[in-house]
Design an enzyme around this catalytic site. Structure first.
Site, PDB file in Angstrom:
ATOM      1  N   HIS A 163       0.858  -1.187   0.000  1.00 15.52           N
ATOM      2  CA  HIS A 163       0.000   0.000   0.000  1.00 15.52           C
ATOM      3  C   HIS A 163       0.897   1.241   0.000  1.00 15.52           C
ATOM      4  O   HIS A 163       1.866   1.301   0.771  1.00 15.52           O
ATOM      5  CB  HIS A 163      -0.899  -0.017   1.241  1.00 15.52           C
ATOM      6  CG  HIS A 163      -1.915   1.073   1.217  1.00 15.52           C
ATOM      7  ND1 HIS A 163      -3.038   1.032   0.407  1.00 15.52           N
ATOM      8  CD2 HIS A 163      -1.970   2.258   1.868  1.00 15.52           C
ATOM      9  CE1 HIS A 163      -3.736   2.139   0.576  1.00 15.52           C
ATOM     10  NE2 HIS A 163      -3.112   2.905   1.459  1.00 15.52           N
ATOM     11  N   ASP A 186      -6.802  -3.500   3.438  1.00 17.14           N
ATOM     12  CA  ASP A 186      -5.661  -2.822   4.070  1.00 17.14           C
ATOM     13  C   ASP A 186      -5.579  -2.999   5.591  1.00 17.14           C
ATOM     14  O   ASP A 186      -4.997  -2.174   6.284  1.00 17.14           O
ATOM     15  CB  ASP A 186      -5.683  -1.312   3.754  1.00 17.14           C
ATOM     16  CG  ASP A 186      -5.633  -1.062   2.255  1.00 17.14           C
ATOM     17  OD1 ASP A 186      -5.001  -1.865   1.547  1.00 17.14           O
ATOM     18  OD2 ASP A 186      -6.212  -0.070   1.802  1.00 17.14           O
TER      19      ASP A 186
HETATM   20  C1  GRF Z   1       1.651   0.922  -6.174  1.00 12.89           C
HETATM   21  O1  GRF Z   1       1.869   2.244  -5.773  1.00 12.89           O
HETATM   22  C2  GRF Z   1       1.134   0.081  -5.045  1.00 12.89           C
HETATM   23  O2  GRF Z   1       1.489   0.563  -3.790  1.00 12.89           O
HETATM   24  C3  GRF Z   1      -0.345   0.192  -5.188  1.00 12.89           C
HETATM   25  O3  GRF Z   1      -0.588   0.266  -6.560  1.00 12.89           O
HETATM   26  C4  GRF Z   1       0.534   0.840  -7.212  1.00 12.89           C
HETATM   27  C5  GRF Z   1       0.887  -0.050  -8.370  1.00 12.89           C
HETATM   28  O4  GRF Z   1       1.840   0.539  -9.196  1.00 12.89           O
HETATM   29  N1  GRF Z   1      -0.993  -0.876  -4.487  1.00 12.89           N
HETATM   30  P1  GRF Z   1       2.506  -0.275 -10.372  1.00 12.89           P
HETATM   31  O5  GRF Z   1       1.378  -0.790 -11.261  1.00 12.89           O
HETATM   32  O6  GRF Z   1       3.281  -1.405  -9.765  1.00 12.89           O
HETATM   33  O7  GRF Z   1       3.379   0.699 -11.084  1.00 12.89           O
END
Ligand code: GRF
Length: 197
Positions: free
Chosen positions: A103, A144
């Site tokens: 998260h 979460d």
């Molecule tokens: C990340 O910031 C993660 O924390 C959240 O979704 C985003 C995914 O980013 N759960 P990516 O697709 O890996 O660039």
């Protein structure tokens, strides 16, 4: 060798970081990428990396036979990286303590339904917080709220936009997420061996 199943709905930069980290590793490999969006950036990554992918709808995610289908990969961990559908109880029950999420904020702050992507960073900026960070946690039935495995912090700067804050957070994620998974896997016997197979 442990297998990882990655779940992603978006760009897939965390998936790429995990794939890169475990490339050539004797400990783990990415066995499957599960995605619920046909236009997600993670699908071309899967193709380029020669990793099988499974595109599924919400109904298919909730289908009672999905756990068995995933068990065929004998996954050490199911790893959520920007996966936007709620993980159904069937999967949580089938893979106890084996589903991990990341998260982009310091839980328990800025979590829960609707708190993802830019909405998280906008809320952090609107609150005037001086720091933010990442939380890597177990997944349970509440968004979460599973036990936290690792948090890392970064400053929030006065000139930050949600984009610049997201970039700083992504940096933390790409460094810590693969290493947190490695740490967990090192403490666990391989799944098949543990199940006496
Ligand atoms: C990340 O910031 C993660 O924390 C959240 O979704 C985003 C995914 O980013 N759960 P990516 O697709 O890996 O660039």
């Amino acid at each position: 060798m442990h297998s990882l199943i990655l779940f992603a709905s978006g760009r897939g930069s965390n998936c790429q970081a995990i794939i890169d980290y475990f490339r050539g590793s004797p400990l783990a490999r990415v066995a499957l990428i599960v995605c619920n969006k046909a236009d997600a950036g993670v699908l071309p990554i899967a193709r380029r990396e020669n990793i099988p992918s499974l595109l599924l709808s919400r109904a298919e995610l909730e289908h009672p036979e999905l756990p068995e289908k995933l068990m065929a990969y004998n996954p050490g961990l199911l790893v959520l990286a920007g996966f936007l559908l709620k993980i159904p109880g069937t999967l949580i029950d089938a893979f106890p303590n084996r589903i991990i999420n990341i998260h982009p904020a310091l839980l328990p702050g800025y979590g829960g339904k609707g708190m993802y992507g830019k909405y998280v960073h906008e809320a952090v900026l609107a609150a005037g917080d001086r720091e933010s960070g990442i939380s890597i946690h177990y997944v349970n039935a509440q968004y979460d709220e599973g036990g936290i495995l690792l948090q890392a912090r970064c400053p929030v700067q006065t000139a930050d936009t949600h984009e610049s804050l997201a970039a700083r957070i992504h940096h933390l994620e790409h460094f810590y997420y693969p290493r947190a998974l490695e740490f967990l896997l090192l403490q666990r016997p391989e799944t098949a061996a543990a199940a006496g197979q």
